[in-house]
Write a protein that holds these residues in place. Structure first.
Motif, PDB file in Angstrom:
ATOM      1  N   LEU A  15       0.812  -1.204   0.000  1.00  0.00           N
ATOM      2  CA  LEU A  15       0.000   0.000   0.000  1.00  0.00           C
ATOM      3  C   LEU A  15       0.843   1.250   0.000  1.00  0.00           C
ATOM      4  N   ILE A  16       1.854   1.259   0.774  1.00  0.00           N
ATOM      5  CA  ILE A  16       2.719   2.429   0.851  1.00  0.00           C
ATOM      6  C   ILE A  16       3.348   2.713  -0.497  1.00  0.00           C
ATOM      7  N   LEU A  17       3.786   1.705  -1.154  1.00  0.00           N
ATOM      8  CA  LEU A  17       4.405   1.889  -2.458  1.00  0.00           C
ATOM      9  C   LEU A  17       3.441   2.480  -3.465  1.00  0.00           C
ATOM     10  N   SER A  18       2.236   2.079  -3.400  1.00  0.00           N
ATOM     11  CA  SER A  18       1.244   2.568  -4.353  1.00  0.00           C
ATOM     12  C   SER A  18       1.005   4.052  -4.210  1.00  0.00           C
ATOM     13  N   LEU A  19       1.193   4.571  -3.047  1.00  0.00           N
ATOM     14  CA  LEU A  19       0.888   5.967  -2.783  1.00  0.00           C
ATOM     15  C   LEU A  19       2.010   6.916  -3.160  1.00  0.00           C
ATOM     16  N   SER A  20       3.171   6.412  -3.518  1.00  0.00           N
ATOM     17  CA  SER A  20       4.315   7.282  -3.720  1.00  0.00           C
ATOM     18  C   SER A  20       4.438   7.828  -5.134  1.00  0.00           C
ATOM     19  N   GLY A  21       3.471   7.694  -5.991  1.00  0.00           N
ATOM     20  CA  GLY A  21       3.575   8.142  -7.373  1.00  0.00           C
ATOM     21  C   GLY A  21       3.248   9.598  -7.595  1.00  0.00           C
ATOM     22  N   ASN A  87      -7.084  -7.255  14.449  1.00  0.00           N
ATOM     23  CA  ASN A  87      -6.691  -8.155  15.535  1.00  0.00           C
ATOM     24  C   ASN A  87      -5.624  -7.561  16.450  1.00  0.00           C
ATOM     25  N   GLY A  88      -5.759  -6.288  16.776  1.00  0.00           N
ATOM     26  CA  GLY A  88      -4.833  -5.643  17.692  1.00  0.00           C
ATOM     27  C   GLY A  88      -3.546  -5.151  17.064  1.00  0.00           C
ATOM     28  N   ALA A  89      -3.348  -5.402  15.789  1.00  0.00           N
ATOM     29  CA  ALA A  89      -2.142  -4.937  15.099  1.00  0.00           C
ATOM     30  C   ALA A  89      -2.512  -3.763  14.197  1.00  0.00           C
ATOM     31  N   SER A  90      -1.683  -2.724  14.229  1.00  0.00           N
ATOM     32  CA  SER A  90      -1.898  -1.541  13.394  1.00  0.00           C
ATOM     33  C   SER A  90      -0.705  -1.360  12.470  1.00  0.00           C
ATOM     34  N   TRP A  91      -0.990  -1.181  11.187  1.00  0.00           N
ATOM     35  CA  TRP A  91       0.034  -0.965  10.169  1.00  0.00           C
ATOM     36  C   TRP A  91      -0.089   0.452   9.641  1.00  0.00           C
ATOM     37  N   SER A  92       1.048   1.081   9.394  1.00  0.00           N
ATOM     38  CA  SER A  92       1.054   2.432   8.856  1.00  0.00           C
ATOM     39  C   SER A  92       2.180   2.565   7.833  1.00  0.00           C
ATOM     40  N   PHE A  93       1.849   3.118   6.669  1.00  0.00           N
ATOM     41  CA  PHE A  93       2.833   3.351   5.609  1.00  0.00           C
ATOM     42  C   PHE A  93       2.849   4.840   5.268  1.00  0.00           C
ATOM     43  N   THR A  94       4.030   5.377   5.096  1.00  0.00           N
ATOM     44  CA  THR A  94       4.186   6.751   4.633  1.00  0.00           C
ATOM     45  C   THR A  94       5.239   6.750   3.531  1.00  0.00           C
ATOM     46  N   GLY A  95       5.079   7.645   2.575  1.00  0.00           N
ATOM     47  CA  GLY A  95       6.064   7.684   1.507  1.00  0.00           C
ATOM     48  C   GLY A  95       5.843   8.828   0.560  1.00  0.00           C
ATOM     49  N   THR A  96       6.646   8.824  -0.493  1.00  0.00           N
ATOM     50  CA  THR A  96       6.555   9.841  -1.534  1.00  0.00           C
ATOM     51  C   THR A  96       6.475   9.159  -2.894  1.00  0.00           C
ATOM     52  N   VAL A  97       5.875   9.888  -3.825  1.00  0.00           N
ATOM     53  CA  VAL A  97       5.705   9.405  -5.188  1.00  0.00           C
ATOM     54  C   VAL A  97       6.575  10.240  -6.110  1.00  0.00           C
ATOM     55  N   SER A  98       7.258   9.558  -7.014  1.00  0.00           N
ATOM     56  CA  SER A  98       8.056  10.236  -8.030  1.00  0.00           C
ATOM     57  C   SER A  98       7.860   9.488  -9.339  1.00  0.00           C
ATOM     58  N   MET A 102       7.294   4.726  -5.966  1.00  0.00           N
ATOM     59  CA  MET A 102       6.999   5.212  -4.625  1.00  0.00           C
ATOM     60  C   MET A 102       8.008   4.571  -3.667  1.00  0.00           C
ATOM     61  N   SER A 103       8.252   5.253  -2.552  1.00  0.00           N
ATOM     62  CA  SER A 103       9.111   4.670  -1.529  1.00  0.00           C
ATOM     63  C   SER A 103       8.832   5.371  -0.205  1.00  0.00           C
TER      64      SER A 103
END
Length: 124
Positions: A15-21, A87-98, A102-103
């Motif tokens: 998901l994070i990668l997808s957002l970096s474009g 189920n008690g686990a939280s995932w978070s992605f941040t990044g930039t798109v070029s 994305m990364s």
């Protein structure tokens, strides 16, 4: 690390990668489409481990982002963020798109431990 955590980490990485474009023009980039996402777990004294290596579908509506119908996030300029809790686990992605890449970084917390790493994505 349990299989469940590894699976969640992989999904979040995609998901994070997808957002970096996003473009660097000050306008919000468009990340709609399929992205190949790779997420890597890194920790001091531990070998890097690929936890996610898969294609993910990013759907953008304005600044709102949905990744594979599970992650919810935003796109602002060339910045992307998306997250998921289960189920008690939280995932978070941040990044930039070029352009078509994305990364960024990801974190996962289960309430007692926190894991983190980097992710990259390439638009297909």
């Amino acid at each position: 690390m349990s299989r469940k955590i590894v699976g969640i980490l992989m999904l979040v990485s995609v998901l994070i990668l997808s957002l970096s474009g996003c473009m660097l023009t000050g306008t919000t980039v468009n990340v709609n489409g399929t992205w190949h996402v790779v997420a890597v777990y890194t920790a001091p004294g531990v070998s890097s481990t690929t936890i996610l290596d898969t294609d993910m579908n990013f759907q953008q509506n304005g600044n709102t982002l949905t990744v594979d119908y599970i992650f919810q996030g935003t796109v602002n300029g060339n910045k992307v963020t998306f997250s998921f809790s289960n189920n008690g686990a939280s995932w978070s992605f941040t990044g930039t798109v070029s352009g078509n890449k994305m990364s960024g970084t990801w974190t996962m917390s289960d309430g007692t431990s926190t894991f983190s790493g980097t992710w990259t994505a390439v638009k297909k």
